[in-house]
Motif scaffolding. Structure first.
Motif, PDB file in Angstrom:
ATOM      1  N   UNK A  61      16.122  -0.747   0.815  1.00  0.00           N
ATOM      2  CA  UNK A  61      14.552  -0.526   0.953  1.00  0.00           C
ATOM      3  C   UNK A  61      14.058   0.844   0.814  1.00  0.00           C
ATOM      4  N   UNK A  62      13.138   0.844  -0.283  1.00  0.00           N
ATOM      5  CA  UNK A  62      12.296   2.297  -0.361  1.00  0.00           C
ATOM      6  C   UNK A  62      11.295   2.065   0.606  1.00  0.00           C
ATOM      7  N   UNK A  63      10.946   2.952   1.305  1.00  0.00           N
ATOM      8  CA  UNK A  63       9.687   2.928   2.390  1.00  0.00           C
ATOM      9  C   UNK A  63       8.845   4.086   2.147  1.00  0.00           C
ATOM     10  N   UNK A  64       7.585   3.673   2.789  1.00  0.00           N
ATOM     11  CA  UNK A  64       6.538   4.694   3.027  1.00  0.00           C
ATOM     12  C   UNK A  64       6.123   4.570   4.287  1.00  0.00           C
ATOM     13  N   UNK A  93      17.923  10.335   0.116  1.00  0.00           N
ATOM     14  CA  UNK A  93      17.875   9.326  -1.151  1.00  0.00           C
ATOM     15  C   UNK A  93      16.512   9.116  -1.864  1.00  0.00           C
ATOM     16  N   UNK A  94      15.487   9.251  -0.831  1.00  0.00           N
ATOM     17  CA  UNK A  94      14.086   9.122  -1.344  1.00  0.00           C
ATOM     18  C   UNK A  94      13.899  10.030  -2.710  1.00  0.00           C
ATOM     19  N   UNK A 173       7.389   7.382  -7.894  1.00  0.00           N
ATOM     20  CA  UNK A 173       8.815   6.824  -7.591  1.00  0.00           C
ATOM     21  C   UNK A 173       8.822   5.262  -7.779  1.00  0.00           C
ATOM     22  N   UNK A 174       7.796   4.666  -7.269  1.00  0.00           N
ATOM     23  CA  UNK A 174       7.634   3.076  -7.336  1.00  0.00           C
ATOM     24  C   UNK A 174       7.696   2.780  -8.713  1.00  0.00           C
TER      25      UNK A 174
END
Length: 384
Positions: A61-64, A93-94, A173-174
């Motif tokens: 999961x990429x999170x904000x 890792x972001x 990045x998204x």
């Protein structure tokens, strides 16, 4: 009209199981909850779930969220006060594809819609240098008579400007995730929690529209969950994604008994209606805490804005004891009452609160959803 579905959960992990299950059957998940409910903790539990599951553990999961801002910190050059930079935590890792893929153009394509400053990323030092054009009062253009614009580097941007820069970096990045770049092939889910905490309504609409345009490209490529306390943002997202299979929920805190998720169906859920519904139930139960005066004042302020009144007290003008009620709300809503340390009102103030609430509620006849229901009619989800 079909019956509204409610789901009670005692832990965040149980809610995560539910949300991940929703993503198996929907293109997107939208979650509305006001501040203090636990949205940020839920987003972190969603992220951590993949790392601790028995089958195929690992980040997905990429999170904000509020923690995303912690990946950046200011070096204010305390010795010389001239070379202020925003430091990037390169270990995260972001930022796994940031250096190799040179995202400046992608970031700026978003940033120029919301802000007027510029930036440069120093990949050797992992710093962001901000700059801005300002008018030079000492020189005027001989043709136009206007002051010359000069560029100033190493400026300290405001907190709001910093947040919007981080948000634009996240959107860039998204884009890489959606396009399938190798650096982010580990991302299966994107979880966004409150991207607009410091934006005005105009920018909130712009951010929601831009985000919706981007995540529509993510369909069938990556799962997307978005949570927010901002009613306007939530409603714009709901409308933008109405042509897609979108699960929309209202997240409500049940005191010490966990949380309830309520399906909002096709109707956007409004913040002030959610608060008013909770206040109606505390009035009926008699468990009225001091901070509820602040919540009631907030609802009246929003109602006054809707009707174009210049003062919230006009929302209760004409009811019995309207002057007393206005004075009481002015006085009792100014205390620093915390929802995290609730303190029950005395009997006299409880009675006053009931009278003010009922006068307001009777005058406007809001149609309120039932947020809390008996456990016997709730569907309880448990992790298998």
């Amino acid at each position: 009209m079909s019956a509204t579905k409610y789901y009670h959960y005692k832990t965040f992990r149980e809610m995560v199981v539910r949300l991940r299950d929703d993503l198996n059957n929907h293109d997107f998940v939208l979650l509305y909850a006001y501040n203090g409910t636990g949205k940020t903790r839920l987003s972190m539990e969603f992220k951590d779930y993949a790392k601790t599951r028995k089958k195929n553990p690992g980040a997905d999961t990429l999170y904000f969220n509020a923690y995303t801002e912690d990946l950046f910190s200011w070096d204010n050059d305390l010795d010389n006060d001239t070379e202020r930079v925003l430091k990037i935590n390169a270990e995260s890792k972001f930022f796994s594809g940031l250096k190799d893929l040179a995202l400046e153009e992608r970031i700026f394509a978003y940033l120029e819609r919301y802000a007027s400053f510029d930036f440069k990323i120093d990949y050797d030092k992992w710093n962001v240098i901000f700059s801005k054009e300002v008018k030079n009062p000492n020189y005027k253009n001989p043709d136009s008579g206007e002051p010359e614009l000069i560029k100033i580097d190493h400026i300290k941007v405001s907190r709001g400007e910093e947040n919007i820069f981080i948000w634009c970096l996240f959107l860039a990045i998204c884009e890489l995730v959606i396009e399938g770049h190798e650096s982010y092939n580990w991302v299966k889910n994107i979880y966004i929690d409150d991207p607009i905490s410091s934006l005005d309504d105009n920018n909130a609409i712009a951010v929601a529209s831009d985000l919706a345009h981007l995540i529509k490209k993510a369909k069938d490529k990556v799962n997307v969950v978005i949570s927010s306390h901002h009613a306007l943002f939530f409603n714009v997202m709901s409308n933008e994604l109405r042509q897609h299979k979108t699960a929309k929920h209202f997240l409500h805190k049940n005191g010490e008994e966990g949380h309830t998720i309520r399906a909002t169906d096709d109707t956007p859920f409004f913040h002030h209606v959610a608060i008013l519904s909770e206040l109606k139930q505390v009035v009926d139960s008699g468990k009225i805490n001091t901070y509820h005066f602040n919540m009631l004042r907030s609802v009246l302020e929003k109602t006054a804005t809707f009707f174009g009144y210049d003062d919230f007290s006009k929302c209760i003008y004409g009811v019995d004891d309207d002057v007393l009620f206005a004075r009481a709300l002015n006085l009792l809503s100014h205390g620093k009452y915390s929802i995290y340390e609730p303190k029950e009102m005395g009997d006299d103030n409880k009675d006053l609160f009931r009278r003010i609430f009922n006068a307001f509620y009777d005058k406007y006849q809001f149609e309120l959803p039932e947020l809390l229901i008996e456990q016997s009619v709730a569907e309880v989800a448990t992790e298998k």
